[in-house]
Design a protein around this motif. Structure first.
Motif, PDB file in Angstrom:
ATOM      1  N   LEU A   4     104.173  36.432  -1.698  1.00  0.00           N
ATOM      2  CA  LEU A   4     103.510  35.526  -2.631  1.00  0.00           C
ATOM      3  C   LEU A   4     101.999  35.546  -2.419  1.00  0.00           C
ATOM      4  CD1 LEU A   4     104.580  32.205  -4.034  1.00  0.00           C
ATOM      5  CD2 LEU A   4     102.374  32.265  -2.874  1.00  0.00           C
ATOM      6  N   GLY A   5     101.565  35.584  -1.154  1.00  0.00           N
ATOM      7  CA  GLY A   5     100.136  35.613  -0.882  1.00  0.00           C
ATOM      8  C   GLY A   5      99.458  36.845  -1.465  1.00  0.00           C
ATOM      9  N   LEU A   6     100.072  38.001  -1.275  1.00  0.00           N
ATOM     10  CA  LEU A   6      99.509  39.231  -1.832  1.00  0.00           C
ATOM     11  C   LEU A   6      99.557  39.220  -3.354  1.00  0.00           C
ATOM     12  CD1 LEU A   6     100.920  41.888   0.663  1.00  0.00           C
ATOM     13  CD2 LEU A   6      98.566  41.062   0.497  1.00  0.00           C
ATOM     14  N   ASN A   7     100.597  38.616  -3.914  1.00  0.00           N
ATOM     15  CA  ASN A   7     100.685  38.487  -5.371  1.00  0.00           C
ATOM     16  C   ASN A   7      99.492  37.703  -5.916  1.00  0.00           C
ATOM     17  OD1 ASN A   7     101.568  36.669  -7.804  1.00  0.00           O
ATOM     18  ND2 ASN A   7     102.984  38.393  -7.879  1.00  0.00           N
ATOM     19  N   LEU A   8      99.144  36.597  -5.248  1.00  0.00           N
ATOM     20  CA  LEU A   8      98.018  35.778  -5.710  1.00  0.00           C
ATOM     21  C   LEU A   8      96.683  36.483  -5.483  1.00  0.00           C
ATOM     22  CD1 LEU A   8      99.052  32.153  -4.658  1.00  0.00           C
ATOM     23  CD2 LEU A   8      99.433  33.345  -6.823  1.00  0.00           C
ATOM     24  N   VAL A   9      96.571  37.190  -4.366  1.00  0.00           N
ATOM     25  CA  VAL A   9      95.345  37.945  -4.116  1.00  0.00           C
ATOM     26  C   VAL A   9      95.146  38.991  -5.208  1.00  0.00           C
ATOM     27  CG1 VAL A   9      94.228  39.603  -2.577  1.00  0.00           C
ATOM     28  CG2 VAL A   9      95.304  37.557  -1.631  1.00  0.00           C
ATOM     29  N   ASN A  10      96.218  39.685  -5.562  1.00  0.00           N
ATOM     30  CA  ASN A  10      96.125  40.674  -6.629  1.00  0.00           C
ATOM     31  C   ASN A  10      95.718  40.023  -7.944  1.00  0.00           C
ATOM     32  OD1 ASN A  10      96.855  43.328  -8.075  1.00  0.00           O
ATOM     33  ND2 ASN A  10      98.143  41.804  -9.090  1.00  0.00           N
ATOM     34  N   ARG A  11      96.317  38.881  -8.226  1.00  0.00           N
ATOM     35  CA  ARG A  11      96.061  38.202  -9.497  1.00  0.00           C
ATOM     36  C   ARG A  11      94.608  37.756  -9.607  1.00  0.00           C
ATOM     37  NH1 ARG A  11      99.599  34.404 -13.043  1.00  0.00           N
ATOM     38  NH2 ARG A  11     101.262  35.523 -11.991  1.00  0.00           N
ATOM     39  N   PHE A  12      94.065  37.196  -8.532  1.00  0.00           N
ATOM     40  CA  PHE A  12      92.730  36.604  -8.607  1.00  0.00           C
ATOM     41  C   PHE A  12      91.609  37.547  -8.155  1.00  0.00           C
ATOM     42  CE2 PHE A  12      95.335  32.608  -7.981  1.00  0.00           C
ATOM     43  CZ  PHE A  12      95.234  32.216  -9.294  1.00  0.00           C
ATOM     44  N   LEU A  13      91.911  38.459  -7.216  1.00  0.00           N
ATOM     45  CA  LEU A  13      90.866  39.319  -6.674  1.00  0.00           C
ATOM     46  C   LEU A  13      91.058  40.791  -7.008  1.00  0.00           C
ATOM     47  CD1 LEU A  13      90.391  37.746  -3.119  1.00  0.00           C
ATOM     48  CD2 LEU A  13      89.317  37.117  -5.289  1.00  0.00           C
ATOM     49  N   GLY A  14      92.255  41.142  -7.514  1.00  0.00           N
ATOM     50  CA  GLY A  14      92.469  42.513  -7.931  1.00  0.00           C
ATOM     51  C   GLY A  14      93.239  43.349  -6.928  1.00  0.00           C
ATOM     52  N   PRO A  15      93.763  44.502  -7.380  1.00  0.00           N
ATOM     53  CA  PRO A  15      94.641  45.325  -6.543  1.00  0.00           C
ATOM     54  C   PRO A  15      93.952  45.953  -5.346  1.00  0.00           C
ATOM     55  CG  PRO A  15      94.146  46.427  -8.610  1.00  0.00           C
ATOM     56  CD  PRO A  15      93.643  45.029  -8.750  1.00  0.00           C
ATOM     57  N   SER A  16      92.677  46.298  -5.462  1.00  0.00           N
ATOM     58  CA  SER A  16      91.990  46.928  -4.334  1.00  0.00           C
ATOM     59  C   SER A  16      91.889  45.974  -3.151  1.00  0.00           C
ATOM     60  CB  SER A  16      90.592  47.402  -4.764  1.00  0.00           C
ATOM     61  OG  SER A  16      90.682  48.386  -5.762  1.00  0.00           O
ATOM     62  N   ILE A  17      91.490  44.730  -3.427  1.00  0.00           N
ATOM     63  CA  ILE A  17      91.399  43.726  -2.366  1.00  0.00           C
ATOM     64  C   ILE A  17      92.792  43.422  -1.814  1.00  0.00           C
ATOM     65  CG2 ILE A  17      90.728  41.357  -1.807  1.00  0.00           C
ATOM     66  CD1 ILE A  17      88.382  43.241  -2.293  1.00  0.00           C
ATOM     67  N   MET A  18      93.797  43.385  -2.692  1.00  0.00           N
ATOM     68  CA  MET A  18      95.161  43.147  -2.226  1.00  0.00           C
ATOM     69  C   MET A  18      95.592  44.200  -1.217  1.00  0.00           C
ATOM     70  SD  MET A  18      98.545  44.216  -2.532  1.00  0.00           S
ATOM     71  CE  MET A  18      98.694  45.106  -4.084  1.00  0.00           C
ATOM     72  N   LEU A  19      95.335  45.480  -1.548  1.00  0.00           N
ATOM     73  CA  LEU A  19      95.751  46.559  -0.665  1.00  0.00           C
ATOM     74  C   LEU A  19      94.968  46.550   0.643  1.00  0.00           C
ATOM     75  CD1 LEU A  19      96.195  49.401  -3.296  1.00  0.00           C
ATOM     76  CD2 LEU A  19      97.991  48.312  -1.953  1.00  0.00           C
ATOM     77  N   GLU A  20      93.663  46.265   0.571  1.00  0.00           N
ATOM     78  CA  GLU A  20      92.863  46.178   1.799  1.00  0.00           C
ATOM     79  C   GLU A  20      93.344  45.041   2.688  1.00  0.00           C
ATOM     80  OE1 GLU A  20      88.652  46.484   1.851  1.00  0.00           O
ATOM     81  OE2 GLU A  20      88.575  47.545  -0.065  1.00  0.00           O
ATOM     82  N   THR A  21      93.707  43.922   2.066  1.00  0.00           N
ATOM     83  CA  THR A  21      94.224  42.783   2.833  1.00  0.00           C
ATOM     84  C   THR A  21      95.538  43.135   3.515  1.00  0.00           C
ATOM     85  OG1 THR A  21      93.194  41.238   1.274  1.00  0.00           O
ATOM     86  CG2 THR A  21      94.951  40.372   2.680  1.00  0.00           C
ATOM     87  N   ALA A  22      96.426  43.808   2.781  1.00  0.00           N
ATOM     88  CA  ALA A  22      97.710  44.213   3.361  1.00  0.00           C
ATOM     89  C   ALA A  22      97.503  45.151   4.542  1.00  0.00           C
ATOM     90  CB  ALA A  22      98.567  44.881   2.284  1.00  0.00           C
TER      91      ALA A  22
END
Length: 312
Positions: free
Chosen positions: A159-177
């Motif tokens: 869920l956290g990565l889903n929200l990061v992707n939604r609000f900050l975009g896929p690049s930030i989501m992948l870097e966070t993961a």
């Protein structure tokens, strides 16, 4: 830099520490990644117990509210909190839950007639208490556009990565993961093209129609019916819908249907023809054409590429 996206974490009692602190660290990591490149980050607050209803009643409403699993039931202020969740949802706030937080969210009535997931070990109890909810505890995460539910305790990462992707975009989501050594699974390709509805446009008449579409995308939606639900004339409805969502009503319905189709192709072995039927297409070839036009692949090719359990 614009204002950060605001996420409110709540629980009716004391939240599970692992979930709360894990989410806070995930969002902090994502925000730091965003700020490095000059992008707006996230602001995150947590409230529990009696103060929660008051916090949720404040304006402006947060971009997302996530109900965390807690150890409390039957609090005196529980109804006020649930009412505040409903009000926030009507105002365009994304509402989510993690694990047993789905029980609290279901008590608000927001999940009635909607798809949701919770911890598999509590699925029978959930189904008996909330028969109006379309429970699918086989899914780790169900993103219904305006409602997002995550299953087991560790599904807070999903869920956290889903929200990061939604609000900050896929690049930030992948870097966070990567930073948190969390496997984003099959998200990489899917998230680059996934459709996220705009629910924060502040047009309540249009938002109410969006909620209706999300709840039943398989319906044969017509512009006159949607305009009637919004209590607007057809031309006014078309103009305001486009202004609010960036899409025409007809294309919006198609985008929601295809988003649902992609999820089922990724997570199930249900035949394409059955998925098409469930989404309102009596003619599977018509479904295939729409899918190709919007995704660039046939449904079968999409499944072969993105479903780990594809049968071809």
């Amino acid at each position: 830099m614009s204002q950060p996206h605001h996420i409110q974490l709540i629980s009716l009692g004391e939240a599970r520490a692992s979930v709360l602190h894990g989410l806070l660290e995930l969002f902090e990591t994502a925000s730091s990644k965003a700020e490095v490149i000059g992008q707006t980050g996230l602001s995150v607050d947590y409230d529990s117990g009696m103060r929660t209803a008051k916090v949720l009643s404040c304006n402006p409403k947060p971009d997302a509210i996530v109900v965390l699993p807690s150890n409390a039931t039957g609090q005196e202020d529980e109804q006020a909190i649930l009412d505040a969740l409903v009000h926030a949802h009507k105002s365009g706030t994304l509402i989510g839950s993690i694990c047993l937080g789905a029980f609290d969210l279901a008590r608000s009535g927001l999940l009635d007639g909607r798809r949701a997931t919770t911890h598999w070990n509590e699925a029978d109890r959930f189904a008996s208490q909330f028969p109006k909810v379309c429970l699918d505890s086989n899914q780790i995460l169900i993103d219904d556009g305006d409602l997002v539910t995550a299953g087991g305790m560790m599904a807070w990462t999903d869920l956290g990565l889903n929200l990061v992707n939604r609000f900050l975009g896929p690049s930030i989501m992948l870097e966070t993961a990567r930073m948190l050594l969390t496997d984003p699974g099959g998200r990489e390709q899917r998230f680059y093209a996934v459709f996220h509805a705009n629910l924060k446009h502040k047009d309540p008449a249009i938002l109410s129609v969006q909620h209706d579409i999300h709840a039943a995308p398989e319906k044969r939606w017509t512009v006159p019916e949607m305009a009637s639900r919004a209590r607007l004339g057809d031309r006014t409805f078309l103009r305001r819908f486009k202004s609010a969502t960036g899409e025409t009503p007809v294309r919006y319905v198609l985008l929601i249907r295809i988003a649902r189709a992609r999820e089922r192709l990724e997570t199930s072995v249900t035949p394409v023809s059955e998925i098409a039927w469930d989404l309102g297409y009596a003619d599977v070839n018509a479904f295939r054409k729409v899918f190709w036009d919007l995704v660039g692949l046939t449904p079968s090719d999409y499944r072969r590429r993105f479903s780990p359990r594809s049968s071809g």
